[in-house]
Design a protein around this motif. Structure first.
Motif, short mmCIF file in Angstrom:
data_model
loop_
_atom_site.label_atom_id
_atom_site.label_comp_id
_atom_site.label_asym_id
_atom_site.label_seq_id
_atom_site.Cartn_x
_atom_site.Cartn_y
_atom_site.Cartn_z
N PRO A 180 0.84 -1.20 0.00
CA PRO A 180 0.00 0.00 0.00
C PRO A 180 0.88 1.25 0.00
CG PRO A 180 0.07 -0.97 2.18
CD PRO A 180 0.82 -1.90 1.26
N GLU A 233 0.68 3.77 1.69
CA GLU A 233 0.95 4.21 3.06
C GLU A 233 2.30 3.71 3.55
OE1 GLU A 233 -0.64 2.90 7.42
OE2 GLU A 233 -1.59 2.13 5.59
N ALA A 234 2.61 2.48 3.18
CA ALA A 234 3.86 1.89 3.64
C ALA A 234 5.07 2.52 2.96
CB ALA A 234 3.85 0.39 3.36
N LEU A 235 4.83 3.04 1.75
CA LEU A 235 5.95 3.63 1.02
C LEU A 235 6.21 5.06 1.44
CD1 LEU A 235 5.03 2.22 -2.45
CD2 LEU A 235 7.04 1.61 -1.12
N GLN A 236 5.14 5.73 1.83
CA GLN A 236 5.30 7.15 2.16
C GLN A 236 5.74 7.32 3.60
OE1 GLN A 236 1.48 8.57 1.14
NE2 GLN A 236 2.03 9.03 -0.97
N GLN A 237 6.91 6.87 3.87
CA GLN A 237 7.47 7.06 5.20
C GLN A 237 7.88 8.52 5.30
OE1 GLN A 237 8.02 5.00 7.78
NE2 GLN A 237 9.99 5.38 8.68
N SER A 238 7.16 9.28 6.11
CA SER A 238 7.54 10.69 6.22
C SER A 238 8.87 10.79 6.95
CB SER A 238 6.46 11.47 6.96
OG SER A 238 6.02 10.74 8.05
N SER A 239 9.67 11.75 6.55
CA SER A 239 11.02 11.81 7.10
C SER A 239 11.03 12.33 8.53
CB SER A 239 11.89 12.72 6.23
OG SER A 239 11.30 13.99 6.21
N VAL A 240 12.04 11.97 9.23
CA VAL A 240 12.19 12.38 10.62
C VAL A 240 12.55 13.87 10.66
CG1 VAL A 240 13.47 11.95 12.74
CG2 VAL A 240 13.03 10.10 11.16
N GLY A 298 11.13 0.83 13.65
CA GLY A 298 10.77 1.49 12.39
C GLY A 298 11.77 2.46 11.83
N ALA A 299 12.95 2.61 12.45
CA ALA A 299 13.95 3.49 11.85
C ALA A 299 14.48 2.85 10.58
CB ALA A 299 15.09 3.72 12.83
N THR A 300 14.56 3.64 9.51
CA THR A 300 15.10 3.10 8.26
C THR A 300 16.61 3.22 8.28
OG1 THR A 300 15.00 5.23 7.19
CG2 THR A 300 13.07 3.84 6.97
N ASP A 303 17.45 6.76 8.20
CA ASP A 303 17.29 7.43 9.50
C ASP A 303 18.54 7.27 10.35
OD1 ASP A 303 14.73 8.33 9.02
OD2 ASP A 303 13.79 6.50 9.77
#
Ligand code: ADP
Ligand code: MG
Lengths: 483, 244
Positions: A9, A11-18, A396-398, A401
């Motif tokens: 989805p 939603e999963a791709l749109q990880q808003s940045s920290v 959840g940190a990429t 990040d």
């Protein structure tokens, strides 16, 4: 739940940045948690930045002093025309080489529009005496009144001789303060400012009347120091009649001798020099045994001719113009040469360039060492924090990040070091200035500060890249197993 | 469609040329709202399974669908996003960050989902209330007891409202009384509609959950050993704390 399988989805791709600030805060907390360690790490950057800024401030100060001296002798627009040996193939016409004469001056005035001022000089090798003392001035010469303007002289007492004095070949002269200091004593020695106007001075035994005296020339730095010393002497009750000795200009290594030369000058009208000392003037006369052609024609031979040209940009054209005129008056004999201040300006630039380069290399090495220190501490820090990184990843940190977190931490250390370095550079410059007060005061420039700070940021980024990469690649499972 | 659908999942480790099948053809469905325990002896592959289910690790083979998304081939970035929004972890060793206080620890997942500071604080406080620790928000983890630390970890797992919670031996580091309180908390969360997967080697703990899956040598056992799973005894009643 209704998303077709096989697709992620949005939603999963749109990880808003920290938030960047949150990351910076994190870095600051980390640094604060290890205050002493962080300070030691920053030391390299502090040294690098402060030495860069201080170095550039010192060079800037010297450059300013040297430029001041350059202006004191007339700046780049000034060109000196001097007599010169004939080229080998023309040596047979040596007896026709008349040198620079007053005729040439009139010819140039009429035919070289790019020349705005002409100041003929007839140098007289002289020993002067008065008040029972003798002195050999650096310059003793016959000039036109325009020499005052040409050589940036300012009459403080009395007057400059004028055209009538010149016409009548009166025995009058104008002196620099060094002449007065040598014959009657400097104000610092005698406690009073001797103004020898109207007194008689003997130049090579002939009496002259002093009608004017130049002001005392010195670098801005020397003036400030002298005034300060005077002020202090006054505050101390003024008991001692003799203040601290005036800087004679010799001590400065940055062109201070230029000021001394100006002070040790004595001027007389050109005609006077010609009438009274003509034997000492002619270069040809010194070489030839018989009477020179200059003497024969009654055309006064000059030791040199100073000209001012319209603008530095037209230097080449102006020189060509002068050359054309002189080649005509000298019947095609090139027995003259030009001397410009460009060599000196070039020297100043070379010096500044070299000083900047070596200073830059020193500061660069400090920054490099500082950067290695930061990288070292960041590597140590991430191996201490393997578990923390694993935890952050598990919630959840990429990779990015974590990368940014470590990189920001490294940059924050470097920037704090950079700020510390800027502060330290001010202290350093004060320290250096207090060690050697006779030199030109260092000038801290905004550019130097900006460049140094920029370099510290760059070092922070470069030093952080590898540790950040390493940290971001940590496998969270391995990291969590870490006990 | 089930919340989680595992089909023929294998995980193979290579250790010095030797092949270790930590998971060997595991197929499993977990429905939304289920409270399920995965039980098995140490080294049977429970943690490996949980890591794969929790998007911390990728399988060597097979497919996994989580909340309608196939995750076996997802990129690390996508997996991070899924961990952040859809999954909550509770570990045996609590895994709180010692330098942050309780509130900051609970806020951490929201930092990585870009929630604003104010909302972060509100939601973290709410999650702390749910585990009855709102009065300890300014404390450091080291100032709390083990049970309290684990409750903070649970609050952190809940704070992003995940689809599923994985707890790997959550009572393994606690005394039995505190452990029971933690189990009671999970039961309460289950009654509130949370999907919870409890990983344990202890049959007594597994007995708390309505559904149990036994795993042995990386395979799901055909039939749960009733005695091992503690089903020959009645379910323990929930401690008083759980009813608060
Ligand atoms: N990173 C790894 N490298 C090699 N073998 C591993 C690794 N992780 C787990 N294993 C092996 O996989 C098997 C299952 O481990 P694990 O899932 O941790 O078991 P459990 O959690 O049930 O005790 C064990 O035999 C273990 O040694
Ligand atoms: Mg395990």
């Amino acid at each position: 739940m209704s998303t077709p399988s096989g697709k992620l989805p949005n939603e999963a791709l749109q990880q808003s940045s920290v938030n960047v600030w949150a990351t910076v805060e994190l870095g600051l907390n980390e640094i604060w948690a290890h205050k002493f360690r962080s300070l030691l790490t920053m030391l390299g950057i502090i040294l690098g930045v402060s030495s860069l800024v201080a170095m550039s401030a010192l060079v800037k100060g010297m450059e300013k002093g040297a430029k001041e001296a350059l202006i004191a002798i007339g700046g780049l627009e000034e060109v000196r025309v001097e007599a010169q040996d004939l080229p080998i193939e023309e040596q047979n016409r040596k007896d026709q080489a008349v040198g620079i004469t007053v005729n040439d001056v009139y010819a140039l005035a009429a035919n070289a529009p790019l020349v705005t001022r002409l100041s003929p000089e007839m140098r007289v090798p002289a020993t002067i005496s008065a008040n029972g003392k003798t002195f050999r001035p650096f310059f003793c010469m016959g000039v036109w009144p325009v020499a005052l303007e040409m050589n940036q002289h300012v009459i403080q007492y009395g007057r400059m001789f004028n055209e009538i004095d010149d016409e009548m070949a009166r025995s009058v002269c104008v002196i620099g303060t060094e002449i007065r200091d040598q014959l009657w004593g400097s104000p610092e020695e005698t406690g009073q400012d001797v103004i020898p106007l109207g007194r008689t001075i003997y130049i090579n035994g002939l009496p002259f009347t002093i009608i004017g005296m130049f002001e005392h020339y010195e670098s801005e730095q020397a003036r400030k120091e002298r005034e300060l010393a005077q002020l202090e002497a006054q505050r101390n009750g003024g008991k001692k009649p003799t203040g601290p000795k005036r800087n004679r200009g010799w001590s400065g290594r940055d062109g201070g001798w230029v000021f001394w030369i100006k002070n040790a000058t004595i001027y007389m009208p050109l005609n006077t020099a010609w009438m009274k000392f003509r034997a000492g003037v002619s270069r040809a006369a010194a070489n030839n045994t018989g009477p020179g052609p200059g003497g024969a024609t009654g055309d006064p031979r000059l030791s040199s001719l100073q000209v001012r040209i319209a603008s530095v940009d037209l230097l080449g054209t102006a020189l060509q113009q002068i050359r054309n005129v002189l080649m005509f008056t000298h019947q095609g004999l090139e027995d003259f040469a030009f001397r410009t201040q460009e060599d000196w300006a070039e020297n100043i630039n070379t010096f500044v360039h070299n000083a900047r380069l070596s200073g830059g290399i020193i500061a660069g090495i400090s920054l490099l060492v500082g950067g290695i220190g930061i990288m070292n501490i960041m590597l140590a820090s991430i191996s201490e924090r393997v578990r923390e990184i694993g935890i952050r990843k598990s919630i959840g940190a990429t990779t990015i990040d974590i990368f940014v977190q470590i990189l920001v931490e490294s940059v924050v250390i470097a920037l704090l070091g950079g700020l510390g370095g800027l502060v330290t550079s001010f202290l350093l410059v004060h320290l250096i200035a207090s060690f050697s007060p006779t030199d030109n005061a260092p000038i801290i420039t905004f550019t130097a500060m900006f460049v140094a700070f920029g370099f510290s940021a760059l070092v922070g980024v470069l030093a952080g890249l590898f540790p950040a990469f390493k940290a971001s690649r940590l496998n969270p499972i391995q990291a969590l197993r870490y006990d | 469609m089930a919340l989680v659908e595992l089909r023929n999942v294998t995980k193979i480790y290579h250790l010095g040329g030797e092949e270790i099948r930590a998971l060997d053809g595991v197929s499993l469905d977990i429905q939304a709202g289920e409270f399920i325990s995965i039980i098995g002896p140490s080294g049977s592959g429970k943690s490996t399974l949980m890591h794969i289910l929790g998007c911390l690790d990728s399988p060597t083979g097979g497919t996994i669908q989580l909340d309608g998304v196939m995750i076996q081939d997802a990129s690390p970035r996508q997996l991070a996003a899924i961990r952040n929004r859809k999954i909550g972890f509770v570990f045996q060793f609590f895994n709180l960050l010692p330098k942050l206080n309780v509130l900051q620890n609970v806020e951490l997942p929201m930092i990585y989902s870009g929630v604003s500071g104010k909302e972060r604080r509100q939601r973290a406080m709410k999650a702390l209330e749910a585990v009855d620790l709102s009065n300890r928000s300014k404390h450091r983890p080291s100032q709390l007891s083990g049970g309290q630390q684990q409750r903070v970890a649970i609050a952190r797992a809940l704070v992003n409202d995940p689809r599923i919670i994985f707890a790997d031996e959550p009572t393994g580091n606690l005394d039995s009384h505190t452990g029971e309180a933690i189990l009671a908390l999970f039961r309460k969360l289950s009654t509130e509609g949370r999907t919870i997967v409890l990983v344990t080697h202890d049959p007594e703990i597994a007995a708390v959950t309505p559904r149990r899956i036994e795993i042995r040598d990386g395979k799901i056992a055909d039939k749960v050993d009733e005695r091992l799973a503690g089903l020959d005894r009645p379910l323990p009643t929930a401690p008083a704390a759980a009813t608060v």
